[in-house]
Design an enzyme around this catalytic site. Structure first.
Site, PDB file in Angstrom:
ATOM      1  N   SER A 180     -73.686  53.425  -5.940  1.00  0.00           N
ATOM      2  CA  SER A 180     -73.436  52.832  -7.092  1.00  0.00           C
ATOM      3  C   SER A 180     -74.493  52.862  -7.931  1.00  0.00           C
ATOM      4  O   SER A 180     -74.582  52.519  -9.135  1.00  0.00           O
ATOM      5  CB  SER A 180     -72.672  51.354  -6.872  1.00  0.00           C
ATOM      6  OG  SER A 180     -73.667  50.582  -5.919  1.00  0.00           O
ATOM      7  N   HIS A 208     -66.404  53.783  -6.443  1.00  0.00           N
ATOM      8  CA  HIS A 208     -66.802  54.518  -7.843  1.00  0.00           C
ATOM      9  C   HIS A 208     -66.251  55.773  -7.604  1.00  0.00           C
ATOM     10  O   HIS A 208     -66.763  56.610  -8.412  1.00  0.00           O
ATOM     11  CB  HIS A 208     -68.454  54.482  -7.758  1.00  0.00           C
ATOM     12  CG  HIS A 208     -68.816  53.148  -8.382  1.00  0.00           C
ATOM     13  ND1 HIS A 208     -69.077  52.807  -9.535  1.00  0.00           N
ATOM     14  CD2 HIS A 208     -69.491  52.164  -7.313  1.00  0.00           C
ATOM     15  CE1 HIS A 208     -69.496  51.465  -9.482  1.00  0.00           C
ATOM     16  NE2 HIS A 208     -69.922  51.201  -8.351  1.00  0.00           N
ATOM     17  N   LYS A 239     -62.430  49.032 -10.956  1.00  0.00           N
ATOM     18  CA  LYS A 239     -63.407  49.920 -11.807  1.00  0.00           C
ATOM     19  C   LYS A 239     -62.255  50.971 -12.635  1.00  0.00           C
ATOM     20  O   LYS A 239     -61.667  50.617 -13.705  1.00  0.00           O
ATOM     21  CB  LYS A 239     -64.254  50.547 -10.757  1.00  0.00           C
ATOM     22  CG  LYS A 239     -65.047  49.194 -10.199  1.00  0.00           C
ATOM     23  CD  LYS A 239     -66.170  50.031  -9.488  1.00  0.00           C
ATOM     24  CE  LYS A 239     -66.872  48.964  -8.500  1.00  0.00           C
ATOM     25  NZ  LYS A 239     -67.758  48.074  -9.111  1.00  0.00           N
TER      26      LYS A 239
END
Ligand code: PMP
Length: 391
Positions: A180, A208, A239
């Site tokens: 990240s 991610h 996300k």
């Protein structure tokens, strides 16, 4: 009220060292441009990779779920809080991830905590990359298993940890799929090969990578054609998916086990209907609109190339997570403040989130940004970089 003087002392020290953080409230919806302190700025700090936080299909699905099922569920999943839509979504997610089953937790953070703390005991060992996310570290802290930390993406270091781990019941290697803070991708093919050689299990955190890597955003495992060879895929729905939640995609056995033993799953109320409906619609969007992921990668290349052409150091990033290395903590904050004045919201990340002296502006472009906005942001980086002597 008296009693917290010792905490205030610590906060005062943070103020002196310049590490005290103020939350920065957005006064608009999340998007390529946001309003902060009354000013419209280009957003380069969100994890809203595909711009799904405001996707019309997902908002409609959430509105309908609100209208039909109300705003809450009134119970934990294991008592009275499992709606049919929760299970339908988990089935859809498992199919999407090419796994036998999936289970949703309240967040990515609690997924890591719940999985690691429940499946490992004192007969086991967990082998973890040194730069794994805080939720993995905390999950490991909650287990009675032995732990070994290997050097970041260093396969020799991983192999020596595996060699020392012969006599355990279960050996679990755990890694972020995309890291990240640096935006590099874990060397999953090598990790899986070592795991197979040393009879270990592999767990990948795709926070991610979900919605970013692999066919239609299926994640790191699919990106490397390793479907069926990674035991546990966890990730977040908060996300690229644009909503909220965490998931584990794995076998039916693991799903059943976590329903009985995954403490954040067992003891915390289930997602509101609107959240689940929006998450469910997001899978349709990933399948129906692959152009969003193409745009994300096109924007990433444009922005990263632009930063590099200006002379900025973007480290080892291979994904939309693009750090702009600054170094000194105070200078990093100054860089971020000056960018804001120049119309760009890009937060500085300093110690303890990254090692001391490795301060950086962490940027993430999204599929929503236009090239004009990204060029405007590059101009701001150039202006501020020159002003502060970084360029
Ligand atoms: N794992 C990683 C690698 C992350 O970056 C994050 C987000 N900060 C999480 C887990 C936690 O996800 P969530 O925000 O859904 O709790």
């Amino acid at each position: 009220m008296k009693g917290f003087e010792y905490l205030q002392k610590e906060l005062d020290e943070m103020q002196e060292q310049g590490t005290f953080r103020h939350l920065i409230p957005l006064e608009s919806a999340q998007g390529s441009k946001v309003t902060i302190k009354g000013k419209e700025v280009i957003q380069l700090s969100s994890n809203n990779y595909l711009g799904l936080t405001s996707h019309p299909k997902m908002k409609d699905a959430a509105d309908k779920a609100n209208a039909d099922y109300g705003v809450g569920t009134g119970s934990v999943r294991t008592i009275a809080g499992t709606l049919k839509m929760h299970e339908d979504f988990e089935e859809k997610l498992a199919k999407f991830k090419h796994t036998e089953a999936a289970l949703v937790f309240q967040s990515g953070f609690t997924t890591n905590q719940g999985v690691l703390s429940s499946i490992l005991g004192k007969e086991d060992v967990v082998i973890s990359d040194e730069l794994n996310h805080a939720s993995i570290i905390d999950g490991i802290r909650l287990t009675k298993a032995d732990r070994k930390i290997y050097k970041h993406v260093d396969m020799e270091s991983l192999e020596s940890a595996l060699k020392e781990s012969e006599n355990y019941r279960t050996k679990l290697i755990v890694t972020d799929g995309v890291f990240s803070m640096d935006g590099n991708i874990a060397p999953l093919p090598e990790i899986v090969e070592l795991a197979e050689r040393y009879n270990a299990l592999v767990m990948v955190d795709d926070a991610h990578a979900s919605g970013v890597l692999g066919d239609n955003g299926r994640g790191t495992v699919n990106h490397f054609n390793l479907d069926g060879r990674v035991h546990i895929q966890v990730g977040t729905l908060s996300k690229a998916i644009g909503v909220l939640g965490g998931y584990v995609a794995s076998t039916k056995t693991l799903r059943d086990y976590l329903i009985h033993k995954g403490r954040p799953f067992l003891f915390s109320t289930s997602h509101p209907p609107a959240v689940t409906a929006a998450n469910d619609a997001a899978i349709d969007v990933l399948l129906e609109e692959p152009e969003l992921i193409e745009k994300l990668w096109d924007n990433t290349k444009f922005f990263k190339d632009g930063l590099n052409a200006l002379g900025f150091d973007t480290g080892i990033s291979e994904t939309p997570v693009t750090p702009v290395m600054v170094g000194d903590d105070a200078l990093t904050h100054k860089f971020s403040d000056e960018l804001f004045e120049a119309g760009v919201f890009a937060q500085g990340i300093v110690f303890p989130t990254v090692p001391r002296g490795k301060g950086r502006i962490r940027t993430i472009v999204t599929a929503e940004h236009s090239k004009e906005e990204l060029q405007e942001a590059l101009n701001a980086f150039e202006k501020v970089g020159k002003k502060l002597g970084i360029l």
